[in-house]
Design an enzyme around this catalytic site. Structure first.
Site, short mmCIF file in Angstrom:
data_model
loop_
_atom_site.label_atom_id
_atom_site.label_comp_id
_atom_site.label_asym_id
_atom_site.label_seq_id
_atom_site.Cartn_x
_atom_site.Cartn_y
_atom_site.Cartn_z
N HIS A 108 12.56 -9.10 0.21
CA HIS A 108 11.25 -8.75 -0.19
C HIS A 108 10.56 -9.62 -1.23
CE1 HIS A 108 7.67 -5.67 -0.14
NE2 HIS A 108 7.51 -6.61 -1.24
N ILE A 125 12.80 -8.83 11.09
CA ILE A 125 13.57 -10.14 10.41
C ILE A 125 14.84 -9.47 9.87
CG2 ILE A 125 13.40 -12.13 8.90
CD1 ILE A 125 11.53 -12.38 11.22
N GLU A 156 5.83 -6.38 15.27
CA GLU A 156 6.16 -7.71 14.53
C GLU A 156 7.78 -7.69 14.98
OE1 GLU A 156 3.80 -8.25 10.43
OE2 GLU A 156 5.90 -7.44 10.32
N LYS A 157 8.26 -8.77 15.14
CA LYS A 157 9.56 -9.11 15.06
C LYS A 157 10.40 -8.62 13.90
CE LYS A 157 13.65 -11.46 16.39
NZ LYS A 157 14.26 -10.57 17.42
N GLU A 204 2.15 -8.67 4.02
CA GLU A 204 0.83 -7.94 3.88
C GLU A 204 0.09 -8.57 2.61
OE1 GLU A 204 1.58 -3.82 4.02
OE2 GLU A 204 2.29 -3.76 2.03
N LYS A 262 -3.75 -4.46 8.52
CA LYS A 262 -2.76 -5.40 8.50
C LYS A 262 -2.85 -6.26 9.72
CE LYS A 262 -0.91 -3.38 4.74
NZ LYS A 262 -1.99 -2.43 4.28
N ARG A 268 11.86 2.29 -11.50
CA ARG A 268 11.12 2.94 -11.38
C ARG A 268 11.83 4.50 -11.66
NH1 ARG A 268 6.81 1.85 -6.52
NH2 ARG A 268 6.71 -0.32 -6.66
N ARG A 296 -4.83 -5.11 -5.12
CA ARG A 296 -5.05 -4.25 -6.39
C ARG A 296 -3.90 -4.68 -7.50
NH1 ARG A 296 -0.39 -1.62 -5.65
NH2 ARG A 296 0.14 -0.91 -3.19
#
Length: 451
Positions: free
Chosen positions: A208, A203, A200-201, A290, A116, A340, A294
């Site tokens: 998402h 957010i 990372e900052k 990221e 990453k 899910r 797949r």
């Protein structure tokens, strides 16, 4: 085209791949552990080989056993599904050396996007928007403190080799930083055998939003629109939908995110199916998070709104065929939502609930799809992920898809084990969820209110 494909996975994704192969006239080989001898994928494949004991390391992660099964059965290609070896570049290279086609991207692409921290550098060079933070791995506490001060708290400590919500910590002040870094490193080492981390900052209250891409081995790349995966619990997705219900999402933003995703994939010479994940903030700005190299768990919602079978496309691309579609052919029609379904007990901290399914009724009807490997009498083993089904609802509008999903959940009956079905139904009845008014912190805030 291939004559025979081995599926190096289990559960609903293995069943999904077997069905895609059948439609293409391809014979299938299932591999199973000792615990999965009676699993559905092991029963419906054309051939089945037991490759080891129940623990994943002795079976579904055993590269030599999987490739030996290819040799014994004459399988020409391996589809890794998701999880297990799907993003393992060493396995992809081993397949190449053994003359078996890996149905996925090149090992070099997996390497470049699997780390990453390095992926972030690659994206910056490709002019893809990235979250402010460290340029690569953080190697000392002094460096971590300096970077955190520069970008401003809160920050996120993330494992470079991470995934599935592992090796991630939010830090709100410098006093918390050292303990968070140590905890993230320890978790990363335990799950990924790599304790490299980056910063990372954070957010605040983003959504998402991810973009599905397809690329062939001839240099053609397209995107298939977006999926909104903001309803998450501890960085694990629970409900996904396409298109995004964000009031900020429109054709112009979708096109910009899609172009950025294609540029990201092109920067690493990517082919086959993949997903670029972004954070979308309240101002409509988006940042690369990221890439998943797949097929994704939530791929069915994209299949519904585009009419494209992503798994079949993966197989055709791996067989050397050019993409059947150009970007102008892609339009999103209707709305799809996926829940899910896990064998777990939400009332007891989502504790896994393995056991025997004593009775089962799955919903059906127009616009309803259930991807599952369950059947009445099936014993869910305790060794693997708790997801036992994916329920997908499709309709012309989001309101209609929500209504369809609610009655489908109400019809879904699983006796013998605990599930999160009622939790999902209650969540979809929340007024904010109905209005599309949520972000990745929504479930945590909702849980705190209910305590």
């Amino acid at each position: 085209m291939f004559n025979k494909i081995l599926i190096a996975n289990r559960g609903e994704i293995a069943v999904r791949i077997i069905r895609a192969c059948r439609e293409l006239g391809i014979r299938t080989v299932a591999v199973c552990s000792e615990a999965d001898r009676m699993a559905l994928h092991a029963q419906i494949a054309d051939e089945t080989i037991c490759i080891g004991l129940a623990p994943s390391k002795d079976s579904y992660l055993n590269m030599q056993a999987i490739l030996a099964a290819c040799e014994v059965t004459g399988a020409q290609a391996v589809h890794p599904g998701f999880g297990f070896l799907s993003e393992n570049s060493s396995f992809a290279r081993l397949c190449e050396r053994c003359g078996v086609k890996f149905i996925g991207p090149a090992p070099e692409s997996i390497d470049r996007m699997g780390d990453k921290a390095n992926a972030k550098i690659t994206m910056k060079n490709a002019k893809v928007p990235v979250v402010p933070g460290s340029d690569g791995a953080v190697t000392s506490m002094a460096q971590a403190k300096r970077i955190a001060r520069e970008v401003g708290y809160p920050v996120m400590v993330k494992a470079s080799a991470g995934g599935g919500g592992r090796g991630i910590r939010r830090v709100d002040s410098e006093e918390e930083l050292e303990s968070a870094v140590i905890a993230a490193q320890q978790e990363a080492l335990r799950f990924f055998s790599d304790d490299t981390i980056y910063l990372e900052k954070f957010i605040v209250d983003p959504r998402h939003v991810e973009i599905q891409i397809l690329g062939d081995e001839h240099g053609n790349l397209i995107h298939l629109g977006e999926r909104d995966c903001s309803l998450q619990r501890r960085n694990q997705k629970m409900i996904e939908e396409s298109p995004s219900p964000s009031p900020l999402m429109n054709d112009e933003l979708r096109a910009r995110m899609g172009e950025a995703a294609v540029n990201a994939a092109r920067a690493v010479g990517y082919y086959n199916a993949g997903t670029i994940e972004f954070l979308l903030d309240a101002n409509g700005d988006f940042y690369f998070m990221e890439m998943n190299t797949r097929v994704q768990v939530e791929h069915p919602v994209t299949e519904f709104v585009t009419g494209i079978d992503i798994v079949q496309q993966q197989i055709k691309i791996a067989a050397g065929e050019p993409l059947e579609y150009k970007q102008g052919d892609i339009t999103l029609k209707g709305h799809a939502i996926e829940c899910r379904i896990n064998a777990e007990n939400p009332a007891f901290g989502f504790r896994p609930s393995p056991g025997t399914v004593q009775a089962l009724h799955m919903p059906g009807g127009p616009g309803i799809r259930v991807d599952s490997a369950m059947y009445a009498g099936y014993t869910i083993p305790p060794y693997y992920d708790s997801m036992i089904a994916k329920l997908i609802a499709y309709a012309p509008t989001r309101e209609q898809a929500l209504a369809k999903m609610k009655w489908a959940l109400a019809e879904f009956l699983v006796e013998g084990v605990d599930t999160n079905i009622d939790f999902q139904l209650d969540l979809l009845r929340d007024r904010d969820v109905e209005r599309g008014n949520f972000d990745i912190g929504f479930l945590a805030r909702r849980a705190n209110k209910q305590c």
